[in-house]
Scaffold this motif. Sequence first.
Motif, PDB file in Angstrom:
ATOM      1  N   ALA A   1       0.768  -1.246   0.070  1.00 44.18           N
ATOM      2  CA  ALA A   1       0.068   0.080   0.006  1.00 44.18           C
ATOM      3  C   ALA A   1       0.932   1.285   0.140  1.00 44.18           C
ATOM      4  O   ALA A   1       2.022   1.134   0.659  1.00 44.18           O
ATOM      5  CB  ALA A   1      -0.888  -0.119   1.109  1.00 44.18           C
ATOM      6  N   VAL A   2       0.329   2.484  -0.403  1.00 45.37           N
ATOM      7  CA  VAL A   2       0.830   3.681  -0.517  1.00 45.37           C
ATOM      8  C   VAL A   2       0.162   4.512   0.393  1.00 45.37           C
ATOM      9  O   VAL A   2      -1.224   4.693  -0.099  1.00 45.37           O
ATOM     10  CB  VAL A   2       1.217   4.341  -1.737  1.00 45.37           C
ATOM     11  N   GLN A   3       0.466   5.161   1.174  1.00 40.47           N
ATOM     12  CA  GLN A   3      -0.498   5.978   1.969  1.00 40.47           C
ATOM     13  C   GLN A   3       0.263   7.465   1.765  1.00 40.47           C
ATOM     14  O   GLN A   3       1.398   7.814   2.167  1.00 40.47           O
ATOM     15  CB  GLN A   3      -0.431   5.847   3.416  1.00 40.47           C
ATOM     16  N   VAL A   4      -0.584   8.478   1.227  1.00 37.15           N
ATOM     17  CA  VAL A   4      -0.054   9.676   0.763  1.00 37.15           C
ATOM     18  C   VAL A   4      -0.409  10.530   2.183  1.00 37.15           C
ATOM     19  O   VAL A   4      -1.474  10.932   2.498  1.00 37.15           O
ATOM     20  CB  VAL A   4      -0.844  10.333  -0.422  1.00 37.15           C
ATOM     21  N   THR A   5       0.587  11.067   2.937  1.00 40.30           N
ATOM     22  CA  THR A   5       0.514  11.857   3.978  1.00 40.30           C
ATOM     23  C   THR A   5       1.923  12.493   4.218  1.00 40.30           C
ATOM     24  O   THR A   5       3.059  11.671   4.161  1.00 40.30           O
ATOM     25  CB  THR A   5      -0.079  10.936   5.243  1.00 40.30           C
ATOM     26  N   ALA A   6       1.646  13.593   5.047  1.00 43.83           N
ATOM     27  CA  ALA A   6       3.311  14.107   5.683  1.00 43.83           C
ATOM     28  C   ALA A   6       2.933  13.959   7.158  1.00 43.83           C
ATOM     29  O   ALA A   6       3.797  14.698   7.873  1.00 43.83           O
ATOM     30  CB  ALA A   6       3.314  15.477   5.309  1.00 43.83           C
ATOM     31  N   SER A   7       2.023  13.261   7.866  1.00 45.01           N
ATOM     32  CA  SER A   7       1.925  12.922   9.100  1.00 45.01           C
ATOM     33  C   SER A   7       1.816  14.338   9.973  1.00 45.01           C
ATOM     34  O   SER A   7       0.600  14.970   9.437  1.00 45.01           O
ATOM     35  CB  SER A   7       3.155  12.067   9.563  1.00 45.01           C
ATOM     36  N   HIS A   8       2.626  14.593  10.845  1.00 47.53           N
ATOM     37  CA  HIS A   8       2.455  15.778  11.672  1.00 47.53           C
ATOM     38  C   HIS A   8       3.041  16.943  11.039  1.00 47.53           C
ATOM     39  O   HIS A   8       3.164  18.079  11.681  1.00 47.53           O
ATOM     40  CB  HIS A   8       3.215  15.628  13.105  1.00 47.53           C
ATOM     41  N   ASN A   9       3.730  16.960   9.853  1.00 50.23           N
ATOM     42  CA  ASN A   9       4.284  18.072   9.158  1.00 50.23           C
ATOM     43  C   ASN A   9       3.205  19.192   8.855  1.00 50.23           C
ATOM     44  O   ASN A   9       2.228  19.035   8.823  1.00 50.23           O
ATOM     45  CB  ASN A   9       5.152  17.663   7.877  1.00 50.23           C
ATOM     46  N   PRO A  10       3.751  20.394   8.528  1.00 43.57           N
ATOM     47  CA  PRO A  10       2.827  21.602   8.387  1.00 43.57           C
ATOM     48  C   PRO A  10       1.972  21.326   7.110  1.00 43.57           C
ATOM     49  O   PRO A  10       2.602  20.403   6.382  1.00 43.57           O
ATOM     50  CB  PRO A  10       3.964  22.763   8.127  1.00 43.57           C
ATOM     51  N   PRO A  11       0.948  22.065   6.982  1.00 48.06           N
ATOM     52  CA  PRO A  11       0.148  21.748   5.714  1.00 48.06           C
ATOM     53  C   PRO A  11       0.737  21.762   4.381  1.00 48.06           C
ATOM     54  O   PRO A  11       0.179  21.221   3.417  1.00 48.06           O
ATOM     55  CB  PRO A  11      -0.970  22.781   5.892  1.00 48.06           C
ATOM     56  N   GLN A  12       1.750  22.665   4.368  1.00 50.66           N
ATOM     57  CA  GLN A  12       2.519  22.912   3.100  1.00 50.66           C
ATOM     58  C   GLN A  12       3.094  21.484   2.370  1.00 50.66           C
ATOM     59  O   GLN A  12       3.513  21.526   1.314  1.00 50.66           O
ATOM     60  CB  GLN A  12       3.280  24.173   2.987  1.00 50.66           C
ATOM     61  N   TYR A  13       3.245  20.472   3.631  1.00 56.30           N
ATOM     62  CA  TYR A  13       4.087  19.224   3.199  1.00 56.30           C
ATOM     63  C   TYR A  13       3.032  18.218   2.758  1.00 56.30           C
ATOM     64  O   TYR A  13       1.958  18.351   3.046  1.00 56.30           O
ATOM     65  CB  TYR A  13       4.812  18.826   4.386  1.00 56.30           C
ATOM     66  N   ASN A  14       3.581  17.460   2.000  1.00 53.95           N
ATOM     67  CA  ASN A  14       2.909  16.150   1.815  1.00 53.95           C
ATOM     68  C   ASN A  14       4.107  14.906   1.663  1.00 53.95           C
ATOM     69  O   ASN A  14       5.201  15.272   1.633  1.00 53.95           O
ATOM     70  CB  ASN A  14       2.032  15.976   0.778  1.00 53.95           C
ATOM     71  N   GLY A  15       3.601  13.667   1.421  1.00 51.03           N
ATOM     72  CA  GLY A  15       4.667  12.763   1.366  1.00 51.03           C
ATOM     73  C   GLY A  15       4.218  11.277   1.131  1.00 51.03           C
ATOM     74  O   GLY A  15       2.927  11.167   1.039  1.00 51.03           O
ATOM     75  N   LEU A  16       4.893  10.147   1.357  1.00 51.55           N
ATOM     76  CA  LEU A  16       4.627   9.010   1.308  1.00 51.55           C
ATOM     77  C   LEU A  16       4.817   8.061   2.423  1.00 51.55           C
ATOM     78  O   LEU A  16       5.986   8.130   2.767  1.00 51.55           O
ATOM     79  CB  LEU A  16       4.919   8.328  -0.005  1.00 51.55           C
ATOM     80  N   LYS A  17       3.898   7.173   2.844  1.00 55.82           N
ATOM     81  CA  LYS A  17       4.499   5.985   3.485  1.00 55.82           C
ATOM     82  C   LYS A  17       4.212   4.708   2.893  1.00 55.82           C
ATOM     83  O   LYS A  17       3.381   4.514   2.224  1.00 55.82           O
ATOM     84  CB  LYS A  17       3.510   5.969   4.967  1.00 55.82           C
ATOM     85  N   LEU A  18       5.056   3.614   2.824  1.00 57.96           N
ATOM     86  CA  LEU A  18       4.846   2.412   2.084  1.00 57.96           C
ATOM     87  C   LEU A  18       4.796   1.281   2.877  1.00 57.96           C
ATOM     88  O   LEU A  18       5.384   1.168   3.972  1.00 57.96           O
ATOM     89  CB  LEU A  18       6.259   2.467   1.189  1.00 57.96           C
ATOM     90  N   TYR A  19       3.882   0.481   2.499  1.00 59.64           N
ATOM     91  CA  TYR A  19       3.547  -0.870   3.219  1.00 59.64           C
ATOM     92  C   TYR A  19       3.888  -2.092   2.495  1.00 59.64           C
ATOM     93  O   TYR A  19       4.052  -2.117   1.236  1.00 59.64           O
ATOM     94  CB  TYR A  19       2.125  -0.940   3.624  1.00 59.64           C
TER      95      TYR A  19
END
Length: 448
Positions: free
Chosen positions: A96-114
């Motif tokens: 899976a791929v979760q598109v999130t920047a977790s607790h980072n500020p709103p201008q950020y985004n990112g990826l978590k991979l499973y």
Amino acid sequence: MASQPIISVSGLRAIVGDSLTQELIEQYIAAYALQLEQRSPVGPVLLSRDGRESGEMICQWVANTLMKYGRDILYANILATPTVGVEILEHQAAGAVQVTASHNPPQYNGLKLYGADGRIINAVQGAQLLEDYQLKRSPKPKTTLGSHSILANTNQRHLEKLLALVDVESIQNEQFKVLLDCNHGAGSKLAIPLLEALGCQITVLGAEPNGQFAHPAEPTAENLESVGKQVVTHQCDLGFCQDPDADRLALIDAEGQYVGEEYTVALCVQQLLAEEPGDVVINCATSRMAYDLAAAAGTRCLESAVGEANVVDLMLSSGATFGGEGNGGPIDPRVGLIRDSFVGMVRILALLTREQRSLKELAAEIPTYAIHKTKISLEGTDAEGVFSDLIEKFPEAEADHTDGLKLRWPNGDWLLVRASNTEPIIRAIAETRTLQDSQELCEKALGR
């Protein structure tokens, strides 16, 4: 000048419209597709996001890249990070791929991979993926594109697993008044039906998962000051505060005081070990409260290197019944092998029900420690040199090299010094009986 993306063995984070570009996402996901081909050659990939506005666009980039390499996409839209793990197993997905920047500020985004096992990829897999990304490795595109389908009822299985942990009827009878702060992240999708199923009277802040955070995203005392006032205003028994992807939980008591994230795992351990004794795993930067609770229950508390994947690795190898990190992330293998704020909610409500005491009273009964954190620049020196100097400076302390250097004193005090994975700095964390002593220990250690 564009900022640099933060890319490590644990994922990717960057500023949208700056260092987070379509090219970056496609190159990173191509490396992930290569890893999937090697580890899980068949099976769909689940794709989801937290509530950030940019998430939908990034999901499209991810989907198109994976479909090019022949992977079918199961799109879950907005989903909490721990729920993704449950859904992987439910649908027998390859990852899976979760598109999130977790607790980072709103201008950020990112990826978590499973992986196919329903957990965030481990350090070894992350290191290989990072190398593949840096060398621009990818599989060969397939002649037939993968498909794209939309998942429904994505929270039901996770909800069932959570409710199976506790005596639902006894919690329902308490009719807890709970303030739930989702801060416009993904947590509301499951937290609201979960608390309703437990008979709670809920006041919800930030229910709409649109990424428009009402306060800074990390659930710290400073950031949750206004939320604490709302707990008092609405005469709630306690407050549950999630980060944007809902893998961390901070607590606020009925008087509006920030109990914190360290107590989330500790209170879960207290609830569980009284009913199901077993070993517990924390990371080496987590408060020793878990040690005290495990000792009182006649079980072991084990330490891993910092990082969710490292905690899970040690849980699996040791057969531990519970784990977590001091940032408010309990990990319960009965539900999944991912930090899970919802596990914290159900176990803490079960503890309040069993003990018939308030959150403030229960937290006060756990031996109190104070943690202080600081950092220094690594310019002109190296981490190993710092570690050697510290061992010489504190010969009475036991040295542990599980992750950087951790020094332990006979009275239970400890100091952890680690080099950052993303910045040229060294971080220090000290825990003693008082905040002043913890601050002084950090100053002695890094006052170079």
